[in-house]
Design a protein around this motif. Structure first.
Motif, PDB file in Angstrom:
ATOM      1  N   LEU A   1      53.489  32.825  18.354  1.00 56.40           N
ATOM      2  CA  LEU A   1      52.536  31.947  17.671  1.00 56.40           C
ATOM      3  C   LEU A   1      51.222  32.668  17.394  1.00 56.40           C
ATOM      4  N   ARG A   2      50.835  33.545  18.348  1.00 52.94           N
ATOM      5  CA  ARG A   2      49.597  34.305  18.116  1.00 52.94           C
ATOM      6  C   ARG A   2      49.735  35.166  16.861  1.00 52.94           C
TER       7      ARG A   2
ATOM      8  N   GLU B   1      51.718  34.593  14.312  1.00 58.05           N
ATOM      9  CA  GLU B   1      51.896  33.791  13.092  1.00 58.05           C
ATOM     10  C   GLU B   1      50.706  32.892  12.803  1.00 58.05           C
ATOM     11  N   TRP B   2      49.628  33.155  13.417  1.00 59.23           N
ATOM     12  CA  TRP B   2      48.430  32.316  13.291  1.00 59.23           C
ATOM     13  C   TRP B   2      47.954  32.281  11.840  1.00 59.23           C
TER      14      TRP B   2
ATOM     15  N   ASP C   1      44.963  30.580   9.169  1.00 56.59           N
ATOM     16  CA  ASP C   1      43.711  29.846   9.042  1.00 56.59           C
ATOM     17  C   ASP C   1      43.801  28.896   7.858  1.00 56.59           C
TER      18      ASP C   1
END
Ligand code: 2NL
Length: 357
Positions: free
Chosen positions: A84-85, A87-88, A90
């Protein structure tokens, strides 16, 4: 027993991946695992010893199994966190600007011209851009020695040695389309033929490819008066000026007799053209009564029918209407100059996707 417990709890806590956990499971509680072997020894014990050791070993086995699954779950959690980190995303970033197309001024003007003549009963005829020199020249009463036929103005198709098919050219006007329409539908006729045409010429007012719209009306008693009315109606609608004033000047084209060039009254103030007022005259198109030889070439009896024809440069009237100084701007630059000159089509938000950024 306690040593065994501490050893495995520590090893499980230190395991960094699932495969290591599986190896520990086999080593401790697998069929030949350390604890399983100990359980097998229960059989050799006295009942009293077994009563103490049995539950202890079972409890140890349970504890190790739950330590294994707890560690496995926490490794999986960590892996998910890690993914998940990576595929972050914004979601508060501004959206990417969308590119917006808009209609080309030539297309816009062609559509305007087509609509105006359409209301007057003219339909649109189209044909090939490569045609035989018969359709492009002979049928239009342009003889072989005519300067328009010289190599320098006309693009001829290459012919291999021994290829004896009749010469073909990039059409120098859309007249061949009208000849083909005469052959196909016969009289009466009311058509316009808009499209690309080609001449070997390049300067501020000429490009080797440009656009023309020709018109043709053939009937029993078509006259020059009707030609004049038709062109007046067209120019009034196109330039959006009520009081257009035309001037017919005697001229000569091989395909019409008589022939006339048509000027409109205009003024030039500070480089700005105004149609319908002032003391200047601006040449806008060529026209005339269709030459009998041309009617004949189209298979129409010149003793029964007559007609008018005209030819207008689409690029030229687009320049005049929208104030574009150099014809080459149409074909080798972008639309910035159009915004500069205030091309109307770019200011209509609902037309073809609207205002472009
Ligand atoms: C010009 C001259 C013109 C025509 C084109 C035409 C077509 C047929 C028969 C007779 Cl099939 N005439 N076309 C007639 C007169 C003038 O164009 O200077 N155009 C910009």
């Amino acid at each position: 027993m306690d040593d065994l417990r501490d050893k495995y709890i520590q090893l499980i806590a230190d395991a960094g991946e699932e495969a290591a956990l599986e190896a520990l499971r086999v080593q401790a509680v697998g069929k030949k695992g350390e604890i399983s072997l100990k359980m097998r020894e229960l059989g050799k014990m006295t009942p009293e010893e077994r009563q103490v050791m049995g539950p202890k070993l079972n409890a140890l086995k349970d504890e190790i199994n739950s330590a294994l699954s707890a560690r496995k779950a926490s490794l999986a959690d960590a892996a998910l966190e890690e993914r998940l980190r990576g595929e972050w995303l914004d979601v508060t970033l501004p959206a990417r600007g969308r590119r917006q197309g808009s209609i080309h001024p030539i297309s816009q003007v062609r559509e305007e011209v087509t609509a105006i003549f359409g209301e007057m009963g003219f339909s649109v005829a189209e044909g090939p851009q490569i045609d035989s020199d018969w359709y492009n020249f002979d049928a239009l009463n342009i003889p072989s020695h005519h300067p328009a036929r010289a190599e320098m103005d006309t693009f001829y198709m290459h012919r291999a040695e021994g290829d004896n098919r009749p010469p073909h050219v990039l059409r120098t006007h859309t007249s061949p389309v009208q000849i083909r329409s005469m052959e196909k539908q016969g009289a009466p006729i009311r058509i316009i033929a808009p499209g690309r045409v080609y001449r070997a010429d390049y300067d501020q007012t000429h490009t080797p490819m440009f656009h023309q719209v020709e018109g043709l009306a053939i009937d029993k008693d078509i006259s020059m008066a009707q030609l004049k009315w038709t062109l007046e109606e067209f120019l009034r609608a196109f330039f959006e000026v009520e009081g257009v004033e035309l001037r017919f000047r005697a001229s000569h084209f091989p395909f019409t007799e008589p022939s006339a060039e048509v000027d409109i009254r205009c003024s030039w103030e500070g480089g700005q053209l105004k149609v319908g007022e002032g003391d200047d005259w601006l040449e806008i198109l060529g026209s005339g009564m269709v030459h009998p030889k041309v009617l004949e070439a189209g298979g129409i009896d010149p003793n029964a029918w007559q007609g008018f024809a005209f030819g207008i440069g689409i690029d030229r009237i687009a320049m005049l209407k929208y104030g574009i100084p150099d014809l080459r701007a149409f074909f080798d630059s972008d639309l910035r100059w159009l915004r500069h000159y205030g091309f109307g089509a770019l200011q209509q938000p609902n037309l073809h996707g609207g205002l472009s950024g």
